[in-house]
Each structure stands twice: as C-alpha cells, then as structure tokens.
Design a protein around this motif. Structure first.
Motif, short mmCIF file in Angstrom:
data_model
loop_
_atom_site.label_atom_id
_atom_site.label_comp_id
_atom_site.label_asym_id
_atom_site.label_seq_id
_atom_site.Cartn_x
_atom_site.Cartn_y
_atom_site.Cartn_z
N ASN A 194 42.17 61.47 -10.50
CA ASN A 194 42.67 60.56 -9.48
C ASN A 194 42.75 61.29 -8.15
N SER B 61 37.91 48.51 -10.30
CA SER B 61 37.87 48.72 -8.86
C SER B 61 38.36 47.47 -8.13
N ASP B 62 39.00 47.69 -7.00
CA ASP B 62 39.41 46.59 -6.13
C ASP B 62 39.49 47.14 -4.71
N THR C 220 41.90 48.60 -3.33
CA THR C 220 42.80 49.76 -3.24
C THR C 220 42.34 50.93 -4.10
N ALA C 221 41.35 50.69 -4.97
CA ALA C 221 40.89 51.74 -5.89
C ALA C 221 39.45 51.48 -6.31
N LEU D 237 41.62 56.44 -4.89
CA LEU D 237 42.78 55.59 -4.60
C LEU D 237 43.16 55.69 -3.14
N THR D 238 43.41 54.54 -2.50
CA THR D 238 43.94 54.59 -1.14
C THR D 238 45.25 55.37 -1.19
N ALA E 2 48.13 54.55 -0.11
CA ALA E 2 49.22 53.67 -0.54
C ALA E 2 49.22 53.50 -2.06
N LYS E 3 48.06 53.29 -2.65
CA LYS E 3 47.95 53.13 -4.10
C LYS E 3 48.35 54.43 -4.81
N GLY F 206 51.97 55.12 -5.27
CA GLY F 206 52.62 54.35 -6.32
C GLY F 206 52.70 55.07 -7.66
#
Length: 138
Positions: free
Chosen positions: A8, A33-34, A36-37, A51-52, A54-55, A58
């Motif tokens: 990650n 995937s989306d 943010t990832a 991962l962004t 922000a993600k 988390g």
C-alpha cells in the motif's frame, strides 16, 4: 492458495501514479480501484495498492511520510533478466520517475538497479541467476 502481498503506497496524484505503474508493467485491476485507490497487478501474487493520501490516512493514525524526505521501505521486485531490469528503470524514468537513486549493483550472478516513483518511493528491480549463486557464494 499462494501467499500474496499487497503493498500500500500513498500517492499525491492517483491518475499520474496509475500511468506510471502501467508504464513499468503493472495492470490496473478495476474491481479493486476507484477514484481514491487503484490496484496495480504485477503477478498473481504481487499487487501494489495506490491510495490517495486521504484514503491512506484512513488505515493508520500515523502521519503520511514524505518518501522524498525519509525512507521507510525499499521495495525489491524480481525480474527475469538483466534486460528486464534495465527496461523497467528506463520506463520509470520516461514516465516521471528518477533512475538509479542508488548505485547499480552487478555481482555477476545478481544484477540490480533502482528507481523512484513520482512520489519518491524507491523500487529495486533485480535479476539473479540462482544456478550460479552457490559458485559465487563459495
């Protein structure tokens, strides 16, 4: 089932990072995937989760490290040949990475180089001739 690894990595610009990792041989898995990832598949057992920030935050209470200012991990990825090592480093440099932040290593039976991704994460592609290892070690 074979043991798998999911590395990650926090990234500042997800689309830029996806393009970079595709250029060095990763394939984006849309199922994981989306916006943010992105799951980048290198083999049946090696995956890199981009991962962004922000993600990434988390998943940990710790601050996101600046990979250009500090080293937390060096990621080594095996290759099938010396030529594949060189091609990966050249592709990385052509897509916004930096080639050879560390010295090239050529021990005859083992050859390795390194590159930084656009966020400063250091990867070390390497090739090793396992058949020659006992002779070199002796």
């Amino acid at each position: 089932m074979a043991r798998m690894i999911f590395v990650n990595l926090p990234v500042a610009d997800l689309p830029r990072s996806v393009a970079f990792y595709e250029a060095i041989g990763g394939a984006r898995n849309a199922r994981f995937s989306d916006d943010t990832a992105a799951c980048m598949v290198f083999s049946d057992t090696v995956h890199v989760m981009l991962l962004t920030h922000a993600k990434f935050r988390g998943f940990t209470p710790r601050p996101v490290a600046d990979a250009r200012a500090a080293s937390e991990v060096l990621l080594c990825l095996s290759c099938d040949s010396r030529a594949e090592v060189d091609a990966m480093v050249e592709a990385a440099a052509a897509r916004g990475g930096a080639a050879d932040p560390g010295p090239k290593q050529d021990h005859g039976f083992m050859y390795g180089r390194s590159f930084e991704d656009p966020d400063g994460h250091i990867w070390e592609p390497m090739w090793m001739d396992l058949a020659a290892l006992p002779a070199a070690a002796g």
